[in-house]
Design a protein around this motif. Structure first.
Motif, short mmCIF file in Angstrom:
data_model
loop_
_atom_site.label_atom_id
_atom_site.label_comp_id
_atom_site.label_asym_id
_atom_site.label_seq_id
_atom_site.Cartn_x
_atom_site.Cartn_y
_atom_site.Cartn_z
N CYS A 179 0.91 -1.24 -0.08
CA CYS A 179 0.05 -0.16 -0.02
C CYS A 179 1.00 1.40 0.18
O CYS A 179 1.67 1.52 0.87
N ALA A 180 0.87 1.93 -1.16
CA ALA A 180 1.54 3.09 -1.25
C ALA A 180 1.47 4.26 -0.04
O ALA A 180 2.35 4.73 0.48
N GLU A 181 0.23 4.67 0.16
CA GLU A 181 -0.35 5.31 1.33
C GLU A 181 0.48 4.91 2.88
O GLU A 181 0.90 5.70 3.30
N CYS A 182 0.36 3.70 3.19
CA CYS A 182 0.96 3.08 4.44
C CYS A 182 2.45 3.27 4.00
O CYS A 182 3.09 3.52 5.20
N ARG A 183 3.06 3.10 2.91
CA ARG A 183 4.63 2.96 2.93
C ARG A 183 5.01 4.38 3.09
O ARG A 183 6.10 4.49 3.75
N ALA A 184 4.22 5.42 2.70
CA ALA A 184 4.66 6.83 2.78
C ALA A 184 4.53 7.12 4.31
O ALA A 184 5.44 7.88 4.79
N GLU A 185 3.62 6.39 5.14
CA GLU A 185 3.48 6.77 6.45
C GLU A 185 4.54 5.77 7.60
O GLU A 185 4.79 6.29 8.54
N MET A 186 5.40 5.15 6.63
CA MET A 186 6.23 4.03 7.67
C MET A 186 7.13 4.71 8.21
O MET A 186 7.37 4.38 9.58
N PRO A 187 7.81 5.82 7.97
CA PRO A 187 8.71 6.44 8.68
C PRO A 187 8.02 7.22 9.99
O PRO A 187 8.58 6.94 11.19
N SER A 188 6.92 7.68 9.94
CA SER A 188 6.21 8.14 11.09
C SER A 188 5.72 6.90 11.92
O SER A 188 5.82 7.08 13.28
N LEU A 189 5.29 5.80 11.31
CA LEU A 189 4.80 4.71 12.06
C LEU A 189 6.07 4.17 13.04
O LEU A 189 5.94 3.88 14.09
N LEU A 190 7.19 4.00 12.24
CA LEU A 190 8.37 3.55 13.09
C LEU A 190 8.70 4.26 14.10
O LEU A 190 8.93 4.12 15.18
N GLU A 191 8.79 5.73 13.79
CA GLU A 191 9.29 6.51 14.81
C GLU A 191 8.08 6.57 16.32
O GLU A 191 8.59 6.55 17.48
N THR A 192 6.78 6.45 15.92
CA THR A 192 6.00 6.36 16.97
C THR A 192 6.03 4.81 17.76
O THR A 192 5.83 5.06 18.94
N ARG A 193 6.17 3.91 16.93
CA ARG A 193 6.26 2.83 17.40
C ARG A 193 7.38 2.87 18.46
O ARG A 193 7.57 2.05 19.70
N ARG A 194 8.68 3.54 18.13
CA ARG A 194 9.77 3.39 18.85
C ARG A 194 9.36 4.22 20.18
O ARG A 194 9.76 3.93 21.19
N ILE A 195 8.67 5.25 20.13
CA ILE A 195 8.42 6.17 21.39
C ILE A 195 7.48 5.31 22.23
O ILE A 195 7.58 5.14 23.37
N MET A 196 6.58 4.60 21.57
CA MET A 196 5.64 3.68 22.37
C MET A 196 6.27 2.62 23.25
O MET A 196 5.98 2.19 24.29
N GLU A 197 7.49 1.90 22.42
CA GLU A 197 8.07 0.69 23.06
C GLU A 197 8.80 1.39 24.19
O GLU A 197 9.12 0.54 25.04
N SER A 198 9.18 2.73 24.51
CA SER A 198 10.00 3.14 25.68
C SER A 198 8.78 3.53 26.54
O SER A 198 9.26 4.04 27.59
N ALA A 199 7.68 3.27 26.11
CA ALA A 199 6.58 4.04 27.25
C ALA A 199 6.70 3.23 28.57
O ALA A 199 5.83 3.44 29.37
N THR A 200 7.22 2.10 28.37
CA THR A 200 7.29 1.24 29.59
C THR A 200 7.97 1.96 30.91
O THR A 200 7.68 1.72 31.98
N PHE A 201 8.85 2.97 30.33
CA PHE A 201 9.54 3.64 31.55
C PHE A 201 8.73 5.11 31.97
O PHE A 201 9.29 5.69 32.79
N TRP A 202 7.67 5.30 31.18
CA TRP A 202 7.13 6.54 31.71
C TRP A 202 6.22 6.37 32.90
O TRP A 202 5.65 5.39 33.03
N GLU A 203 5.98 7.56 33.42
CA GLU A 203 5.12 7.70 34.62
C GLU A 203 3.70 8.02 33.95
O GLU A 203 2.80 7.09 34.31
#
Ligand SMILES: [Zn+2]
Length: 210
Positions: A26-50
């Motif tokens: 899907c071209a639209e999803c591929r275009a979003e992939m950098p944002s998706l990757l960045e957001t997933r990285r943030i979410m994966e570090s969420a285990t450390f957040w208060e």
């Protein structure tokens, strides 16, 4: 496979074959992939957040729901709103997953049966051994709310030595703290107490590991 399902699965780290095929083709999803990757990285570090960053929810909604209403005629029911509702449900689910992951699994769990005073009551006590004592949560079904003028009291006991871990009137979402360990005070039990000046157990025993 729809875009929002595939993106939500990607953010949740639960990409199966259908999702990965969609994301690759899907071209639209591929275009979003950098944002998706960045957001997933943030979410994966969420285990450390208060608490998760305030803008995380907006960010996920925006990513999963895609662009706003730019092409929709004003008089048509805006389809994007439905997508946002769906995305909000996904966000609630994802944040729930992270909150669960953030809570380490208990150090011990013990079944807490009802006594003849509360024969329908069943429960599990989960405990965390902390430096300052023991934190516990109660997961109890079938225990009616305490009548007016009474509360329930949770005890840890070793023989005749009883330590109160706190009181409550309804067994929903109860968290308790006590300055001793279950290793030293192995019996866990709940009494129904009249609200009075007597601080010792009433003897009306409603749930008990003993
Ligand atoms: Zn797509």
């Amino acid at each position: 496979m729809k875009c929002d399902d595939a993106r939500a699965a990607f953010l949740a780290g639960q990409v199966g074959r259908a999702e990965s095929e969609h994301l690759e083709t899907c071209a639209e999803c591929r275009a979003e992939m950098p944002s998706l990757l960045e957001t997933r990285r943030i979410m994966e570090s969420a285990t450390f957040w208060e608490e998760p960053p305030a803008d995380l929810e907006d960010r996920i909604v925006g990513l999963v729901a895609g662009p706003g209403p730019k092409k929709e005629p004003a008089e048509k029911p805006p389809r994007w709103q439905l997508a946002v509702v769906g995305a909000a449900a996904v966000v609630a689910l994802l944040l729930g997953v992270f909150l669960v992951q953030r809570t380490p699994s208990p150090d011990w769990e013990v079944a807490l049966p009802g006594t003849a005073e509360a024969p329908l009551a069943v429960g599990v006590v989960s405990g965390w051994n902390e430096p300052g004592g023991t934190r516990m949560t109660l997961d109890i079904e079938g225990l009616p709310p305490a009548p007016n003028g009474f509360f329930y009291e949770f005890w840890l006991s070793a023989g005749d030595l009883h330590i109160s871990a706190g009181t409550f009137t309804e067994a929903q979402g109860v968290e308790l703290w006590v300055g001793v360990t279950r290793a030293e005070f192995p019996r866990l039990w709940i009494t129904l107490e009249p609200i009075d000046e007597d601080e010792s157990p009433s003897g009306v025993n409603v749930m008990d590991t003993a």
